[in-house]
Design a protein around this motif. Structure first.
Motif, PDB file in Angstrom:
ATOM      1  N   ASP A  41       0.814  -1.212   0.000  1.00 53.00           N
ATOM      2  CA  ASP A  41       0.000   0.000   0.000  1.00 53.00           C
ATOM      3  C   ASP A  41       0.850   1.266   0.000  1.00 53.00           C
ATOM      4  O   ASP A  41       0.370   2.342   0.328  1.00 53.00           O
TER       5      ASP A  41
ATOM      6  N   THR B  71      -6.836  -0.601  -4.923  1.00 54.78           N
ATOM      7  CA  THR B  71      -6.733  -0.303  -3.497  1.00 54.78           C
ATOM      8  C   THR B  71      -5.666  -1.116  -2.775  1.00 54.78           C
ATOM      9  O   THR B  71      -5.098  -0.632  -1.808  1.00 54.78           O
ATOM     10  N   GLN B  72      -5.373  -2.314  -3.219  1.00 54.02           N
ATOM     11  CA  GLN B  72      -4.371  -3.115  -2.500  1.00 54.02           C
ATOM     12  C   GLN B  72      -2.946  -2.607  -2.727  1.00 54.02           C
ATOM     13  O   GLN B  72      -2.028  -3.043  -2.072  1.00 54.02           O
TER      14      GLN B  72
END
Length: 180
Positions: free
Chosen positions: A59, A96-97
């Motif tokens: 992230d 998102t990851q």
């Protein structure tokens, strides 16, 4: 009268002490507070997404506003909807990851320079400037042969290894040659 001034002074000292205590306590957690604050981007902003260094957490990707002359950079073409989807599959989008919450909301159009080469990092697809002669780099090495300020899938040569990368807004098409 001096007794009441002493009480006022004590109250002021207590208030100043409380403020200092609170602010010093907050500074201990400042990096955590900064991570929680989302960056604000607008359509038309130019951003850079630095390459992820070895050992970074998945992230770790985060967009930063830059000059639109930065090479490479991206133009924010649109914002993702509530489900996280861009209005067109042509936009580049960081899942998102792999990024912070502000970066995952961006629907990006590469801002590249004709005759420059770029490595497309996998699996995310972010572009980094590269030397056209270095074929041993990780990722896909492509050369931008032409930059057009129109969205036209048919504008590029139809030859082996040549591809068109069209984007809806701002309207842009890159003609590319895959080197490796």
């Amino acid at each position: 009268m001096s007794l009441s001034m002493t009480r006022v002074q004590m109250v002021l000292v207590a208030l100043v002490g409380a403020v200092l205590l609170v602010t010093s306590g907050c500074s201990l957690h400042e990096p955590e507070l900064q991570r929680g604050l989302a960056k604000v981007f607008s359509v038309g902003d130019c951003v850079a997404i630095p390459a992820q260094a070895a050992g970074d957490t998945p992230d770790a990707l985060a967009a930063d506003k830059v000059s639109c002359t930065a090479d490479p950079s991206y133009t924010v073409g649109a914002m993702a909807d509530a489900s996280g989807a861009c209005p067109s599959a042509e936009y580049q989008h960081v899942p998102t990851q792999f990024a912070d919450s502000s970066t995952t909301q961006l629907c990006l159009v590469p801002n590249l320079v004709a005759n420059h080469c770029y490595v497309m990092d996998m699996p995310i697809g972010m572009l980094q400037l590269a030397d056209c002669a270095e074929r041993g780099q990780q990722g896909l090495l492509v050369q931008v042969t032409q930059r057009l300020d129109v969205r036209d899938q048919q504008a590029c040569p139809a030859a082996v290894g040549h591809y068109a990368w069209p984007y809806p807004s701002p309207p842009r098409t890159y003609c590319t040659l895959t080197i490796f």
